[in-house]
Scaffold this motif. Structure first.
Motif, PDB file in Angstrom:
ATOM      1  N   PHE A  63      66.828  73.047  68.263  1.00 40.94           N
ATOM      2  CA  PHE A  63      65.649  73.852  68.569  1.00 40.94           C
ATOM      3  C   PHE A  63      65.031  73.364  69.878  1.00 40.94           C
ATOM      4  CE2 PHE A  63      64.312  75.135  63.959  1.00 40.94           C
ATOM      5  CZ  PHE A  63      65.608  75.566  63.716  1.00 40.94           C
ATOM      6  N   THR A  64      64.430  74.311  70.602  1.00 39.90           N
ATOM      7  CA  THR A  64      63.732  73.967  71.837  1.00 39.90           C
ATOM      8  C   THR A  64      62.393  74.681  71.868  1.00 39.90           C
ATOM      9  OG1 THR A  64      65.825  73.731  73.037  1.00 39.90           O
ATOM     10  CG2 THR A  64      63.820  73.982  74.349  1.00 39.90           C
ATOM     11  N   ILE A  65      61.340  73.908  72.057  1.00 39.11           N
ATOM     12  CA  ILE A  65      60.009  74.486  72.204  1.00 39.11           C
ATOM     13  C   ILE A  65      59.691  74.613  73.685  1.00 39.11           C
ATOM     14  CG2 ILE A  65      58.824  72.250  72.072  1.00 39.11           C
ATOM     15  CD1 ILE A  65      56.552  73.698  70.567  1.00 39.11           C
ATOM     16  N   SER A  66      59.067  75.712  74.036  1.00 40.54           N
ATOM     17  CA  SER A  66      58.671  75.921  75.423  1.00 40.54           C
ATOM     18  C   SER A  66      57.397  76.745  75.446  1.00 40.54           C
ATOM     19  CB  SER A  66      59.788  76.625  76.212  1.00 40.54           C
ATOM     20  OG  SER A  66      60.047  77.908  75.681  1.00 40.54           O
ATOM     21  N   ARG A  67      56.840  76.884  76.629  1.00 39.99           N
ATOM     22  CA  ARG A  67      55.591  77.637  76.738  1.00 39.99           C
ATOM     23  C   ARG A  67      55.507  78.295  78.098  1.00 39.99           C
ATOM     24  NH1 ARG A  67      51.285  73.357  75.417  1.00 39.99           N
ATOM     25  NH2 ARG A  67      49.822  74.917  76.207  1.00 39.99           N
ATOM     26  N   ASP A  68      54.867  79.448  78.140  1.00 45.81           N
ATOM     27  CA  ASP A  68      54.559  80.142  79.381  1.00 45.81           C
ATOM     28  C   ASP A  68      53.056  80.325  79.389  1.00 45.81           C
ATOM     29  OD1 ASP A  68      54.116  81.888  81.460  1.00 45.81           O
ATOM     30  OD2 ASP A  68      55.902  83.069  81.084  1.00 45.81           O
ATOM     31  N   ASP A  69      52.374  79.412  80.036  1.00 45.55           N
ATOM     32  CA  ASP A  69      50.907  79.432  80.002  1.00 45.55           C
ATOM     33  C   ASP A  69      50.339  80.671  80.684  1.00 45.55           C
ATOM     34  OD1 ASP A  69      50.561  75.809  80.313  1.00 45.55           O
ATOM     35  OD2 ASP A  69      50.853  77.101  78.559  1.00 45.55           O
ATOM     36  N   ALA A  70      51.034  81.195  81.655  1.00 48.37           N
ATOM     37  CA  ALA A  70      50.559  82.407  82.332  1.00 48.37           C
ATOM     38  C   ALA A  70      50.506  83.592  81.369  1.00 48.37           C
ATOM     39  CB  ALA A  70      51.453  82.732  83.517  1.00 48.37           C
ATOM     40  N   LYS A  71      51.367  83.563  80.366  1.00 47.64           N
ATOM     41  CA  LYS A  71      51.405  84.631  79.365  1.00 47.64           C
ATOM     42  C   LYS A  71      50.721  84.216  78.067  1.00 47.64           C
ATOM     43  CE  LYS A  71      55.738  86.650  81.031  1.00 47.64           C
ATOM     44  NZ  LYS A  71      57.138  87.025  80.663  1.00 47.64           N
ATOM     45  N   SER A  72      50.168  82.999  78.048  1.00 46.07           N
ATOM     46  CA  SER A  72      49.535  82.473  76.830  1.00 46.07           C
ATOM     47  C   SER A  72      50.489  82.575  75.646  1.00 46.07           C
ATOM     48  CB  SER A  72      48.227  83.213  76.530  1.00 46.07           C
ATOM     49  OG  SER A  72      47.265  82.969  77.528  1.00 46.07           O
ATOM     50  N   THR A  73      51.726  82.242  75.871  1.00 48.10           N
ATOM     51  CA  THR A  73      52.768  82.409  74.854  1.00 48.10           C
ATOM     52  C   THR A  73      53.615  81.151  74.733  1.00 48.10           C
ATOM     53  OG1 THR A  73      52.870  84.794  75.210  1.00 48.10           O
ATOM     54  CG2 THR A  73      54.752  83.777  74.123  1.00 48.10           C
ATOM     55  N   GLY A  74      53.854  80.767  73.503  1.00 47.16           N
ATOM     56  CA  GLY A  74      54.771  79.682  73.211  1.00 47.16           C
ATOM     57  C   GLY A  74      56.021  80.226  72.554  1.00 47.16           C
ATOM     58  N   TYR A  75      57.102  79.469  72.701  1.00 48.91           N
ATOM     59  CA  TYR A  75      58.387  79.933  72.166  1.00 48.91           C
ATOM     60  C   TYR A  75      59.060  78.816  71.369  1.00 48.91           C
ATOM     61  CZ  TYR A  75      57.742  83.458  75.788  1.00 48.91           C
ATOM     62  OH  TYR A  75      57.230  84.449  76.578  1.00 48.91           O
ATOM     63  N   LEU A  76      59.866  79.227  70.411  1.00 46.16           N
ATOM     64  CA  LEU A  76      60.729  78.290  69.711  1.00 46.16           C
ATOM     65  C   LEU A  76      62.122  78.905  69.706  1.00 46.16           C
ATOM     66  CD1 LEU A  76      60.831  75.594  68.149  1.00 46.16           C
ATOM     67  CD2 LEU A  76      60.671  76.963  66.044  1.00 46.16           C
ATOM     68  N   GLU A  77      62.989  78.338  70.521  1.00 51.71           N
ATOM     69  CA  GLU A  77      64.384  78.781  70.584  1.00 51.71           C
ATOM     70  C   GLU A  77      65.153  78.005  69.531  1.00 51.71           C
ATOM     71  OE1 GLU A  77      65.508  81.038  73.021  1.00 51.71           O
ATOM     72  OE2 GLU A  77      67.416  81.109  71.945  1.00 51.71           O
ATOM     73  N   MET A  78      65.799  78.736  68.621  1.00 48.04           N
ATOM     74  CA  MET A  78      66.493  78.107  67.503  1.00 48.04           C
ATOM     75  C   MET A  78      67.968  78.450  67.586  1.00 48.04           C
ATOM     76  SD  MET A  78      63.748  78.803  64.441  1.00 48.04           S
ATOM     77  CE  MET A  78      64.026  80.567  64.448  1.00 48.04           C
ATOM     78  N   ASN A  79      68.792  77.452  67.748  1.00 52.11           N
ATOM     79  CA  ASN A  79      70.242  77.629  67.835  1.00 52.11           C
ATOM     80  C   ASN A  79      70.931  76.899  66.686  1.00 52.11           C
ATOM     81  OD1 ASN A  79      70.109  79.063  70.373  1.00 52.11           O
ATOM     82  ND2 ASN A  79      69.701  77.089  71.354  1.00 52.11           N
ATOM     83  N   SER A  80      72.185  77.234  66.482  1.00 51.67           N
ATOM     84  CA  SER A  80      72.990  76.607  65.424  1.00 51.67           C
ATOM     85  C   SER A  80      72.232  76.586  64.106  1.00 51.67           C
ATOM     86  CB  SER A  80      73.371  75.177  65.843  1.00 51.67           C
ATOM     87  OG  SER A  80      74.088  75.184  67.064  1.00 51.67           O
ATOM     88  N   LEU A  81      71.688  77.706  63.757  1.00 51.69           N
ATOM     89  CA  LEU A  81      70.851  77.786  62.565  1.00 51.69           C
ATOM     90  C   LEU A  81      71.659  77.518  61.304  1.00 51.69           C
ATOM     91  CD1 LEU A  81      68.617  80.759  63.635  1.00 51.69           C
ATOM     92  CD2 LEU A  81      67.767  78.545  62.854  1.00 51.69           C
TER      93      LEU A  81
END
Length: 125
Positions: free
Chosen positions: A67-85
């Motif tokens: 899993f990888t957490i990331s954020r785009d503060d300009a969009k006020s959005t956070g993400y959680l990329e989930m692989n090999s589930l």
């Protein structure tokens, strides 16, 4: 602040999903952001977190490297990329954000005041 989580769904084992968490205002850019999950019969548990100051990221051991957490503060959005589930990743995933949470408290559910509504991730075997 209100948080809107999205991106959950049904995926086969080994597949990928990306969750998103959008905040209603600009305080997001100075907030610690985290994802927690709760499977059936389990307590809500920390998955990943991201500090706003230096961009530090933290992961539960069970998802590290997948899993990888990331954020785009300009969009006020956070993400959680989930692989090999895996089937054991099946849970309702919740995002949280709070400007008062410090790094030392990032893994603790009680640290966060603001929560998204949860999005269900189901991984079939």
């Amino acid at each position: 602040v209100q948080l809107q989580a999205s991106g959950g769904g049904l995926v086969q084992a080994g597949g990928s999903l990306r969750l998103a968490c959008t905040a209603s205002d600009g305080t997001f850019r100075r907030s610690t952001v985290a994802w927690f999950r709760q499977g059936i019969g389990n307590e809500r548990a920390f998955v990943a977190g991201s500090g706003w100051n230096r961009g530090d990221t933290f992961y539960a051991e069970s998802v590290r490297g997948r899993f990888t957490i990331s954020r785009d503060d300009a969009k006020s959005t956070g993400y959680l990329e989930m692989n090999s589930l895996k089937p054991e990743d099946t849970a309702v995933y919740y995002c949280s954000a709070d400007a008062s949470v410090i790094i030392s408290s990032i893994r603790y559910e009680a640290s966060y005041e603001y929560w998204g509504q949860g999005t269900l991730v189901t991984v079939s075997s």
